[in-house]
Design a protein around this motif. Sequence first.
Motif, short mmCIF file in Angstrom:
data_model
loop_
_atom_site.label_atom_id
_atom_site.label_comp_id
_atom_site.label_asym_id
_atom_site.label_seq_id
_atom_site.Cartn_x
_atom_site.Cartn_y
_atom_site.Cartn_z
N SER A 77 51.60 76.13 49.78
CA SER A 77 51.12 75.91 51.15
C SER A 77 49.74 75.24 51.16
N SER A 78 49.18 74.96 49.99
CA SER A 78 47.89 74.29 49.90
C SER A 78 48.07 72.78 50.02
N VAL A 79 46.94 72.09 50.20
CA VAL A 79 46.97 70.64 50.31
C VAL A 79 45.96 70.04 49.32
N LEU A 80 46.41 69.03 48.60
CA LEU A 80 45.53 68.22 47.78
C LEU A 80 45.54 66.83 48.40
N ARG A 81 44.45 66.46 49.04
CA ARG A 81 44.35 65.14 49.67
C ARG A 81 43.42 64.28 48.82
N VAL A 82 43.92 63.13 48.39
CA VAL A 82 43.15 62.23 47.53
C VAL A 82 42.81 60.97 48.33
N ARG A 83 41.54 60.82 48.67
CA ARG A 83 41.05 59.60 49.33
C ARG A 83 40.85 58.51 48.27
N ASP A 84 40.79 57.28 48.70
CA ASP A 84 40.54 56.15 47.80
C ASP A 84 41.59 56.05 46.70
N ALA A 85 42.81 56.46 47.02
CA ALA A 85 43.88 56.54 46.03
C ALA A 85 44.25 55.19 45.43
N ALA A 86 43.89 54.10 46.09
CA ALA A 86 44.18 52.77 45.55
C ALA A 86 43.44 52.51 44.23
N HIS A 87 42.47 53.32 43.92
CA HIS A 87 41.72 53.16 42.66
C HIS A 87 42.47 53.73 41.46
N TRP A 88 43.52 54.49 41.70
CA TRP A 88 44.35 55.00 40.61
C TRP A 88 45.57 54.11 40.46
N THR A 89 46.11 54.04 39.27
CA THR A 89 47.33 53.25 39.04
C THR A 89 48.53 53.99 39.63
N GLN A 90 49.61 53.26 39.77
CA GLN A 90 50.85 53.87 40.27
C GLN A 90 51.28 55.02 39.37
N ASP A 91 51.19 54.83 38.06
CA ASP A 91 51.57 55.90 37.12
C ASP A 91 50.69 57.13 37.29
N GLN A 92 49.40 56.93 37.53
CA GLN A 92 48.50 58.07 37.74
C GLN A 92 48.84 58.81 39.03
N LEU A 93 49.13 58.08 40.08
CA LEU A 93 49.52 58.71 41.34
C LEU A 93 50.80 59.52 41.18
N ILE A 94 51.76 58.95 40.48
CA ILE A 94 53.03 59.65 40.26
C ILE A 94 52.81 60.90 39.42
N SER A 95 51.97 60.82 38.41
CA SER A 95 51.69 61.97 37.56
C SER A 95 51.09 63.12 38.37
N VAL A 96 50.14 62.81 39.23
CA VAL A 96 49.53 63.84 40.07
C VAL A 96 50.58 64.43 41.01
N ALA A 97 51.37 63.58 41.63
CA ALA A 97 52.40 64.05 42.56
C ALA A 97 53.42 64.94 41.84
N GLN A 98 53.78 64.60 40.63
CA GLN A 98 54.77 65.37 39.88
C GLN A 98 54.22 66.71 39.39
N ASN A 99 52.93 66.77 39.10
CA ASN A 99 52.34 68.01 38.60
C ASN A 99 52.01 69.00 39.71
N ALA A 100 51.83 68.52 40.92
CA ALA A 100 51.55 69.40 42.06
C ALA A 100 52.87 69.96 42.58
N PRO A 101 52.83 71.12 43.21
CA PRO A 101 54.05 71.63 43.85
C PRO A 101 54.54 70.63 44.90
N PRO A 102 55.83 70.64 45.20
CA PRO A 102 56.38 69.68 46.16
C PRO A 102 55.65 69.70 47.51
N GLY A 103 55.29 68.53 47.99
CA GLY A 103 54.67 68.39 49.29
C GLY A 103 53.19 68.65 49.35
N VAL A 104 52.58 69.03 48.24
CA VAL A 104 51.16 69.40 48.22
C VAL A 104 50.25 68.17 48.17
#
Length: 72
Positions: free
Chosen positions: A40-67
């Motif tokens: 039920s927590s939220v991880l909001r990442v501003r300036d996300a364009a500074h990370w690569t697509q692979d980095q964004l996917i890695s963060v999304a996959q490691n966080a619980p769904p929807g977080v």
Amino acid sequence: MPKPIEDLTAILQAGGGFEISALDYDPTVLAGVIGQMNQSSVLRVRDAAHWTQDQLISVAQNAPPGVAEFVF
């Protein structure tokens, strides 16, 4: 000034979430702790364009769904 990763980990373990800037944190460091987030927590990442697509996917996959939310 960015919070130390230990502070973010303590916040997550207490059930909280947060908003960070991609300019301040390495996604590989975050990937190791965001798996501890409450669904039920939220991880909001501003300036996300500074990370690569692979980095964004890695963060999304490691966080619980929807977080993970990314602001480009």
